[in-house]
Design a protein around this motif. Structure first.
Motif, PDB file in Angstrom:
ATOM      1  N   THR A  37       0.855  -1.180   0.000  1.00 53.67           N
ATOM      2  CA  THR A  37       0.000   0.000   0.000  1.00 53.67           C
ATOM      3  C   THR A  37       0.894   1.233   0.000  1.00 53.67           C
ATOM      4  OG1 THR A  37      -0.074   0.114   2.402  1.00 53.67           O
ATOM      5  CG2 THR A  37      -1.755  -1.239   1.319  1.00 53.67           C
ATOM      6  N   ASP A  38       0.321   2.407  -0.188  1.00 57.50           N
ATOM      7  CA  ASP A  38       1.129   3.630  -0.182  1.00 57.50           C
ATOM      8  C   ASP A  38       1.802   3.857   1.161  1.00 57.50           C
ATOM      9  OD1 ASP A  38       0.526   4.156  -2.804  1.00 57.50           O
ATOM     10  OD2 ASP A  38      -1.130   5.530  -2.352  1.00 57.50           O
ATOM     11  N   SER A  39       1.256   3.282   2.225  1.00 54.87           N
ATOM     12  CA  SER A  39       1.851   3.432   3.556  1.00 54.87           C
ATOM     13  C   SER A  39       2.966   2.419   3.806  1.00 54.87           C
ATOM     14  CB  SER A  39       0.774   3.284   4.633  1.00 54.87           C
ATOM     15  OG  SER A  39       0.223   1.980   4.612  1.00 54.87           O
ATOM     16  N   GLY A  40       3.184   1.520   2.830  1.00 56.11           N
ATOM     17  CA  GLY A  40       4.284   0.569   2.966  1.00 56.11           C
ATOM     18  C   GLY A  40       3.899  -0.793   3.501  1.00 56.11           C
ATOM     19  N   THR A  41       2.602  -1.048   3.664  1.00 54.66           N
ATOM     20  CA  THR A  41       2.138  -2.339   4.183  1.00 54.66           C
ATOM     21  C   THR A  41       2.019  -3.351   3.051  1.00 54.66           C
ATOM     22  OG1 THR A  41       0.875  -1.262   5.948  1.00 54.66           O
ATOM     23  CG2 THR A  41       0.264  -3.530   5.381  1.00 54.66           C
ATOM     24  N   ARG A  42       2.623  -4.515   3.237  1.00 51.60           N
ATOM     25  CA  ARG A  42       2.475  -5.572   2.235  1.00 51.60           C
ATOM     26  C   ARG A  42       1.674  -6.716   2.832  1.00 51.60           C
ATOM     27  NH1 ARG A  42       7.419  -6.564   0.833  1.00 51.60           N
ATOM     28  NH2 ARG A  42       7.380  -5.460  -1.157  1.00 51.60           N
ATOM     29  N   VAL A  43       0.552  -7.041   2.185  1.00 53.34           N
ATOM     30  CA  VAL A  43      -0.297  -8.158   2.599  1.00 53.34           C
ATOM     31  C   VAL A  43      -0.449  -9.090   1.406  1.00 53.34           C
ATOM     32  CG1 VAL A  43      -2.582  -8.851   3.390  1.00 53.34           C
ATOM     33  CG2 VAL A  43      -1.560  -6.745   4.260  1.00 53.34           C
ATOM     34  N   GLN A  44      -0.244 -10.369   1.639  1.00 59.25           N
ATOM     35  CA  GLN A  44      -0.453 -11.378   0.607  1.00 59.25           C
ATOM     36  C   GLN A  44      -1.308 -12.501   1.169  1.00 59.25           C
ATOM     37  OE1 GLN A  44       3.976 -11.031  -1.526  1.00 59.25           O
ATOM     38  NE2 GLN A  44       2.966 -13.009  -1.345  1.00 59.25           N
ATOM     39  N   VAL A  45      -2.101 -13.128   0.297  1.00 57.21           N
ATOM     40  CA  VAL A  45      -2.798 -14.326   0.742  1.00 57.21           C
ATOM     41  C   VAL A  45      -1.827 -15.490   0.661  1.00 57.21           C
ATOM     42  CG1 VAL A  45      -5.038 -13.464  -0.021  1.00 57.21           C
ATOM     43  CG2 VAL A  45      -3.713 -14.951  -1.539  1.00 57.21           C
ATOM     44  N   SER A  46      -2.085 -16.506   1.461  1.00 56.35           N
ATOM     45  CA  SER A  46      -1.190 -17.659   1.495  1.00 56.35           C
ATOM     46  C   SER A  46      -1.240 -18.406   0.174  1.00 56.35           C
ATOM     47  CB  SER A  46      -1.581 -18.600   2.642  1.00 56.35           C
ATOM     48  OG  SER A  46      -2.951 -18.950   2.552  1.00 56.35           O
ATOM     49  N   ASN A  47      -0.069 -18.803  -0.298  1.00 57.50           N
ATOM     50  CA  ASN A  47       0.001 -19.682  -1.445  1.00 57.50           C
ATOM     51  C   ASN A  47       0.180 -21.093  -0.929  1.00 57.50           C
ATOM     52  OD1 ASN A  47       0.299 -18.414  -4.402  1.00 57.50           O
ATOM     53  ND2 ASN A  47       0.998 -16.947  -2.867  1.00 57.50           N
ATOM     54  N   PRO A  48      -0.598 -22.038  -1.442  1.00 63.99           N
ATOM     55  CA  PRO A  48      -0.556 -23.381  -0.864  1.00 63.99           C
ATOM     56  C   PRO A  48       0.813 -24.030  -0.984  1.00 63.99           C
ATOM     57  CG  PRO A  48      -1.817 -23.362  -2.914  1.00 63.99           C
ATOM     58  CD  PRO A  48      -1.558 -21.939  -2.550  1.00 63.99           C
ATOM     59  N   VAL A  49       1.246 -24.623   0.114  1.00 64.64           N
ATOM     60  CA  VAL A  49       2.480 -25.381   0.131  1.00 64.64           C
ATOM     61  C   VAL A  49       2.240 -26.696  -0.601  1.00 64.64           C
ATOM     62  CG1 VAL A  49       4.155 -26.550   1.638  1.00 64.64           C
ATOM     63  CG2 VAL A  49       3.200 -24.318   2.291  1.00 64.64           C
ATOM     64  N   ASP A  50       3.193 -27.091  -1.440  1.00 70.15           N
ATOM     65  CA  ASP A  50       3.067 -28.371  -2.128  1.00 70.15           C
ATOM     66  C   ASP A  50       3.748 -29.452  -1.303  1.00 70.15           C
ATOM     67  OD1 ASP A  50       2.136 -30.018  -4.082  1.00 70.15           O
ATOM     68  OD2 ASP A  50       3.511 -29.337  -5.650  1.00 70.15           O
ATOM     69  N   GLY A  51       3.374 -30.700  -1.541  1.00 67.41           N
ATOM     70  CA  GLY A  51       3.954 -31.778  -0.752  1.00 67.41           C
ATOM     71  C   GLY A  51       3.723 -33.138  -1.374  1.00 67.41           C
ATOM     72  N   LEU A  52       4.225 -34.171  -0.697  1.00 62.70           N
ATOM     73  CA  LEU A  52       4.100 -35.547  -1.140  1.00 62.70           C
ATOM     74  C   LEU A  52       3.362 -36.351  -0.078  1.00 62.70           C
ATOM     75  CD1 LEU A  52       7.714 -36.097  -2.523  1.00 62.70           C
ATOM     76  CD2 LEU A  52       5.623 -35.826  -3.879  1.00 62.70           C
ATOM     77  N   GLY A  53       2.278 -37.012  -0.484  1.00 58.70           N
ATOM     78  CA  GLY A  53       1.483 -37.797   0.440  1.00 58.70           C
ATOM     79  C   GLY A  53       1.684 -39.289   0.247  1.00 58.70           C
ATOM     80  N   LEU A  54       1.610 -40.024   1.336  1.00 61.90           N
ATOM     81  CA  LEU A  54       1.684 -41.486   1.333  1.00 61.90           C
ATOM     82  C   LEU A  54       0.257 -42.016   1.496  1.00 61.90           C
ATOM     83  CD1 LEU A  54       3.265 -44.181   1.520  1.00 61.90           C
ATOM     84  CD2 LEU A  54       3.487 -43.753   3.986  1.00 61.90           C
ATOM     85  N   PHE A  55      -0.225 -42.768   0.508  1.00 67.86           N
ATOM     86  CA  PHE A  55      -1.620 -43.180   0.536  1.00 67.86           C
ATOM     87  C   PHE A  55      -1.815 -44.448   1.371  1.00 67.86           C
ATOM     88  CE2 PHE A  55      -1.806 -40.038  -2.696  1.00 67.86           C
ATOM     89  CZ  PHE A  55      -3.081 -39.506  -2.550  1.00 67.86           C
ATOM     90  N   ARG A  56      -2.879 -44.407   2.161  1.00 68.66           N
ATOM     91  CA  ARG A  56      -3.162 -45.452   3.133  1.00 68.66           C
ATOM     92  C   ARG A  56      -3.322 -46.825   2.482  1.00 68.66           C
ATOM     93  NH1 ARG A  56      -5.114 -45.166   8.376  1.00 68.66           N
ATOM     94  NH2 ARG A  56      -5.397 -42.922   8.195  1.00 68.66           N
ATOM     95  N   THR A  57      -3.827 -46.877   1.261  1.00 66.69           N
ATOM     96  CA  THR A  57      -4.100 -48.156   0.600  1.00 66.69           C
ATOM     97  C   THR A  57      -2.857 -48.809   0.008  1.00 66.69           C
ATOM     98  OG1 THR A  57      -4.662 -46.913  -1.391  1.00 66.69           O
ATOM     99  CG2 THR A  57      -6.485 -47.592   0.039  1.00 66.69           C
ATOM    100  N   SER A  58      -1.727 -48.107   0.022  1.00 57.79           N
ATOM    101  CA  SER A  58      -0.505 -48.672  -0.559  1.00 57.79           C
ATOM    102  C   SER A  58      -0.149 -50.001   0.094  1.00 57.79           C
ATOM    103  CB  SER A  58       0.660 -47.695  -0.389  1.00 57.79           C
ATOM    104  OG  SER A  58       1.888 -48.316  -0.754  1.00 57.79           O
TER     105      SER A  58
END
Length: 464
Positions: free
Chosen positions: A327-348
């Motif tokens: 903003t003109d006052s110097g405030t920076r606000v961002q929405v969260s960007n989703p973290v990516d990851g690796l999942g282990l599936f229960r049925t494996s």
């Protein structure tokens, strides 16, 4: 579920929630699937409603299947990591299956109900709650804690982010990267026009107007109107309004339709066709990025993931990537960007081998290779110290903005099981109507707020 409830009450609760937030036909299909999963869980199915049961640890050898959740842009680096892995672990073969990002959620949902889940899959924070809610993922917190390669080596903020997104206390995906929003701008075009870097929203709007000459097919900005549009619009809204929380103090009412956000969205949407190409209304990120790389467009909002594409198309001298404007006052606000990851599936039936692959992919060397290719922030703290980050300015600046305290992050409610449906299926077409002038920004945000408030109330009821 967090608390035992009867199969009937849980099924009814899920069914009511989905009918409110989805189209009639999609809602009916999902409610039926959820009901089947919940009923199976209530009857004692060890698989928690997934069709393949609870799986097995296996011998630690043999074949495993890996689903890449963004094959369009990440296939090559995954093939390299898989080659490295199979060289180190010749007794394990990885079958790679590439799935476009736009369809991966539906692929998982279909496989959860009908069978055919992979051993390992890319599972980011945005889709995590829905998959965890169907009991399809194996908790991996204990495995991380006993892993010499990962214990104490994962970014704590990313770990907490995916824990919150999963809606439970345990860890259900191993974080691999974060890809924050970036404002890319053409330094050559800015210099020609005598414009300062778009470090504030005022400078951003000035540049969007001055760099536009539609008669010569030149535009100041490219706006995302297709798949993924809502997240970008929310980023622009909260960035301009300076509102720092997605919910009010009671966490029952969303701030998306606050008057300041309505005003911000009106201003942002008004750029369409005045300072942007008309094709933008249907553009997803791949079309938007390709358009910016090949044409004379001044600015592009995307994330770190497209940095390599810009370097390939433009070199490093014609553009820069900055954290979102202040903003003109110097405030920076961002929405969260989703973290990516690796999942282990229960049925494996080969969890031991599958975990070996996850551990290898999230370790220092592989995590560094993957994130250097993607231009993203590594989750592995050793990888985050590697020299390439200093050379990739947008990644370095994004990491600094997150760690320096100069940026406030508005956490999106990824933990809501209906978040993905609300933010994509239900409201991306609705946002297009705002761009086209068929719906006002206020009506759009009021409708979005109503959906979110109901989903939040349902979630709180189920998690009391």
């Amino acid at each position: 579920m967090h608390h035992p409830r009867s199969a009937h009450s849980r099924t009814k609760s899920m069914s009511d929630s989905t009918r409110r937030s989805r189209g009639r036909h999609a809602a009916t299909a999902f409610a039926l699937a959820a009901a089947l999963a919940l009923t199976a869980s209530a009857c004692g199915d060890d698989g928690g409603g997934t069709s393949g049961g609870k799986g097995e640890e296996g011998s630690g050898k043999g074949e495993i299947t890996f689903w890449d959740n963004n094959t369009a842009v990440r296939r090559d680096i995954w093939m390299q990591i898989i080659k490295d892995f199979e060289k180190k672990y010749p007794d394990i073969k990885v079958n790679y299956v590439g799935i476009p990002a736009a369809s991966v959620q539906s692929k998982y949902d279909t496989a959860i109900q009908g069978g055919g889940l992979p051993d390992v899959g890319g599972v980011g924070a945005a889709m995590l709650a829905g998959i965890v809610g169907q009991n399809a993922l194996e908790p991996v917190g204990d495995r991380v804690a006993t892993s010499p390669a990962l214990n104490g080596k994962l970014n704590t903020g990313m770990v907490e982010s995916v824990k919150a997104a999963g809606g439970k206390k345990d860890l259900y995906t191993v974080p691999t990267s974060a890809s924050n929003g970036v404002l890319y701008y053409r330094t050559d075009l800015f210099q020609e026009a005598g414009l300062a870097a778009p470090t504030t929203w005022s400078k951003f709007y000035e540049a969007a107007a001055r760099l536009t000459d539609s008669g010569r097919n030149q535009f100041g900005y490219t706006i995302r109107g297709g798949a993924g549009s809502l997240a970008q619009a929310l980023d622009a809204m909260y960035g301009q309004s300076g509102i720092t929380s997605f919910w009010d103090a009671s966490r029952t009412t969303t701030t998306v339709n606050d008057a300041k956000n309505v005003e911000a969205l009106e201003k942002y949407a008004a750029l369409y066709k005045k300072a942007t190409p008309s094709a933008d209304v249907n553009n997803d990120f791949t079309k938007m990025v390709a358009q910016w790389d090949s044409g004379r467009i001044g600015m592009l909002n995307h994330n770190l993931g497209s940095y390599k594409d810009h370097v390939k198309a433009l070199g490093t001298e014609k553009f820069r990537g900055l954290p979102n404007p202040t903003t003109d006052s110097g405030t920076r606000v961002q929405v969260s960007n989703p973290v990516d990851g690796l999942g282990l599936f229960r049925t494996s039936k080969s969890k031991k081998a599958a975990w070996t692959f996850i551990e290898f992919a999230a370790s220092h060397e592989s995590n560094s290779k993957w994130n250097e290719s993607a231009g993203a922030i590594p989750a592995n703290t050793d990888a985050a110290k590697d020299p390439w980050i200093q050379k990739a300015e947008p990644t370095r600046l994004a990491a600094e903005a997150l760690t320096s305290g100069s940026t406030t992050i508005v956490q999106l409610p990824y933990y809501l099981p209906d978040w993905n449906t609300i933010s994509k299926t239900a409201n991306e077409p609705a946002f297009q109507k705002v761009l086209l002038g068929k719906t006002s920004a206020k009506d759009f945000l009021d409708s979005l707020a109503d959906q979110l408030n109901k989903a939040q109330a349902e979630w709180k009821k189920q998690n009391q």
